[in-house]
Every structure is written in structure tokens, then in C-alpha cells.
Design an enzyme around this catalytic site. Structure first.
Site, mmCIF file in Angstrom:
data_model
loop_
_atom_site.group_PDB
_atom_site.id
_atom_site.type_symbol
_atom_site.label_atom_id
_atom_site.label_comp_id
_atom_site.label_asym_id
_atom_site.label_seq_id
_atom_site.Cartn_x
_atom_site.Cartn_y
_atom_site.Cartn_z
ATOM 1 N N LYS A 4 0.858 -1.183 0.000
ATOM 2 C CA LYS A 4 0.000 0.000 0.000
ATOM 3 C C LYS A 4 0.898 1.239 0.000
ATOM 4 O O LYS A 4 1.719 1.417 0.905
ATOM 5 C CB LYS A 4 -0.893 -0.020 1.241
ATOM 6 C CG LYS A 4 -1.769 1.221 1.344
ATOM 7 C CD LYS A 4 -2.733 1.137 2.503
ATOM 8 C CE LYS A 4 -3.533 2.402 2.633
ATOM 9 N NZ LYS A 4 -4.508 2.341 3.718
ATOM 10 N N LYS A 25 -2.166 -1.500 -3.839
ATOM 11 C CA LYS A 25 -3.040 -0.337 -3.770
ATOM 12 C C LYS A 25 -2.222 0.941 -3.845
ATOM 13 O O LYS A 25 -1.224 1.030 -3.140
ATOM 14 C CB LYS A 25 -3.798 -0.399 -2.438
ATOM 15 C CG LYS A 25 -4.722 0.763 -2.202
ATOM 16 C CD LYS A 25 -5.279 0.695 -0.819
ATOM 17 C CE LYS A 25 -6.006 1.991 -0.537
ATOM 18 N NZ LYS A 25 -6.516 2.063 0.792
#
Ligand code: PBG
Length: 327
Positions: free
Chosen positions: A196, A249
Site C-alpha cells: 500500500k 493499492k
């Protein structure tokens, strides 16, 4: 390899039928997860200004929404809680009567087959908006872990099917796995937000979830955008700690990371098509600058082509309707 004129690539592009016959990847509604923002109160279905078409829901408005999602054959939802009273350590996240805990129960009652995934992170519940406990001005890794584990346990006890830690603390997958296993939840999978990035594409989400950090930023725990080898190490760490599904992400600016992760690991791979990616498309579409439907299907298709098995997207609802029309 034959060359022109023996080779004519256009032979296989002549018709819809032949293109479909040789198509290499396919977007399927069964791969989509739709995020839902749950607020306190009653009778609320309020549009989020930077995310047209996405709403805040109070618990009592959820059943109608998940009925519609089931009708569209969307298999899973991802829940985020938005709360009013926050504190230093995010304790509202642990409340058995918290918004997410209640929402999980309401959704499983209304649509038992719907897979309910819950976001595990403190940032929506801490007064300072950071994803962990702050000690001496720094987000403290190790004292955050037990809180995340208790949050995951609380969601599992409420009936969540999958827990999804998004905090980026080291060791959280292992801590959560142990807590679940020690409390008879060894059947609950962990979907870890493994790679992330500290991304500007989360802007609209932070407005939607009220989780903007009140000081500093998330760069001491989320990943540095220029790095890709580090993403592979992060994913490896999480798989070794017991993650069942790993995620990259955001998605669009990180398709190379998705592709590299796909080549490197055999476990299921998810990608999060985040709020800023959604907002850009909606803004351009509302001005008539792009063909919205084609752009959205192309974006979701590109994430699939890059190698994601699962796509979390605010477009899931509209895409599901279009995919049904095409079928
Ligand atoms: C919580 C969390 C965030 C997102 C998902 N979980 C925000 C953040 O890290 O700031 C972003 C999702 C989106 O932008 O759609 N940590």
C-alpha cells in the site's frame, strides 16, 4: 515467425465474435468487491461530494443496498466505518455495537451469501487520523498490533467473512492470524493490503471516511511510490505471516506492481481501484470529456490484464450492470 504479407494481425480483429474468441483476459462480475461507508444515525443515504454515485449509509439503509448489489451479482462488499467520537487509540473500533460490527450483522442477515470484508485500520477511529497509536509524535508499530488484532476479532465475532488490514504496520498479519486462531476463527481469511503506497489518490476517501491525518502524513508507514522491489518484499512478508490474499493499492498508477506481484507469487492477488482514480473518471465524464462506460470498463480490464484476480472498485456497481447487459 512469418512476416507481412504472410502475417496479417488484423485477421483476428475482424468481428466481435472473433475478437471474443481470441481475447486473453476477461472482466467478470464475480471478481468485484464494492466498498461501503457506514455512518452512525438513522435514515441516512448521503452522497459523498468528491465521489458522485457513492454514499454514506446508516445501518437501517443497508439492507436495500445489499439487495441491489446481490441482484447485480456482486459477490462481496468492503466495509468502512465513519464515527463521530474518536479518541487517541481509536477505541470506537473495538465497540461490539460499533458501526461496522452492526453493519456486518445487518448485511449477513439481509443477504447471507454476500461476502463481507472489513477494513482493519485505526485511522477512521483515532482523533489524530493516523493508522496506529501515536507515541512521542511517531506512529508506534508494536503497540498498535494488539489493537488491530482486537478489531479483527471483534469483526469476526460479528460475522465478517474476511478481515482486511490496511494499516501497514509490520507484523500485523501475524498478530491478527494468531488472535483469530486462538479464538476459534481459524477459518477466517486475511486479505492484506500488502503493498500500500503513500498515495495522493486517497484524497476523496479521506473526506468520505473523515480520516485525514491531523499532523504529518503517512509516509513513515505507507510505501514510497517510486519503489517496486520493496513491494515484493512487503508482499512476501505478509504471505509469510499468513496472508491468504494480498493486495496492491492503488491500482492504476501501479499496474507494473500488480504485474510483478502476479509473476512473483501464486496466491490470490487483489488490487484497489481507489477513490482518486474514481473521482477523476467521474469528473471528466460529468463534463462530457470521456465516454464514461468505455473508460471504466477499460480501466477495470487493465487491472485484470495486469494480473489482479480481485478488483475492489467504487465502479463495481455500475460495471456489474454493464457486464450483465453484455452477457
Ligand atoms: C485506511 C484506508 C485508506 C484507504 C483504504 N483504507 C486511506 C488511507 O490509507 O489514507 C483508501 C481507499 C481509497 O482511497 O479509496 N487506512
Amino acid at each position: 515467425m512469418p512476416l507481412f504479407p504472410d502475417l496479417r494481425m488484423r485477421r483476428l480483429r475482424k468481428s466481435h465474435a472473433i475478437r471474443s474468441l481470441v481475447r486473453e483476459s476477461q472482466l467478470d462480475v464475480g471478481d468485484l468487491i464494492f466498498p461501503l461507508f457506514i455512518v452512525e444515525g438513522k435514515g441516512i443515504k448521503q452522497e459523498i461530494s468528491a465521489m458522485p454515485g457513492i454514499f454514506h449509509f446508516s445501518i437501517d439503509r443497508l439492507a436495500a443496498e445489499v439487495d441491489e448489489l446481490s441482484r447485480l451479482r456482486i459477490p462481496a462488499v468492503l466495509l468502512f466505518g465513519v464515527v463521530n467520537n474518536k479518541d487517541e487509540i481509536g477505541s470506537p473500533a473495538l465497540d461490539p455495537e460499533g458501526v461496522v460490527q452492526q453493519a456486518v450483522r445487518a448485511i449477513k442477515k439481509a443477504a447471507p451469501q454476500m461476502i463481507v470484508v472489513t477494513d482493519i485500520c485505526l485511522c477512521e477511529y483515532t482523533s489524530h487520523g493516523h493508522c496506529g497509536v501515536v507515541v512521542n509524535g511517531d506512529v508506534d508499530n508494536d503497540s498498535t498490533l494488539p489493537l488491530l488484532a482486537r478489531m479483527a476479532l471483534s469483526h469476526a465475532s460479528s460475522g465478517a467473512d474476511i478481515v482486511a488490514p490496511s494499516d501497514m504496520m509490520d507484523g500485523r498479519v501475524r498478530t491478527i492470524r494468531e488472535a483469530l486462531d486462538n479464538n476459534s476463527f481459524n477459518h477466517i481469511p486475511i486479505l492484506s493490503y500488502a503493498a500500500k503506497y503513500a498515495s495522493a489518490f486517497y484524497g476523496p476517501f479521506r473526506e468520505a471516511a473523515g480520516s485525514t491525518p491531523q499532523f504529518g502524513d503517512r509516509r513513515s508507514y505507507q510505501m514510497d511510490p517510486p519503489n517496486v522491489r520493496e513491494a515484493i518484499r512487503e508482499i512476501e512478508e505478509d504471505i509469510n505471516e499468513g496472508a491468504d490474499i494480498v493486495m496492491v493499492k492503488p491500482a492504476l498508477a501501479y499496474l507494473d506492481v500488480i504485474s510483478k506481484a502476479r509473476e512473483s507469487f501464486n496466491c490470490p492477488l487483489a488490487a484497489y481501484n481507489v477513490s482518486g482514480e474514481y473521482a477523476m473518471v467521474k469528473a471528466a465524464a460529468s463534463r462530457g470529456w470521456i465516454d464514461e462506460k468505455r473508460v471504466i470498463l477499460e480501466i477495470l480490464g487493465s487491472i485484470k490484464r495486469a494480473g489482479a484476480d480481485i478488483i475492489i472498485s467504487y465502479h463495481a456497481r455500475e460495471a456489474a450492470a454493464w457486464l450483465a447487459e453484455q452477457a
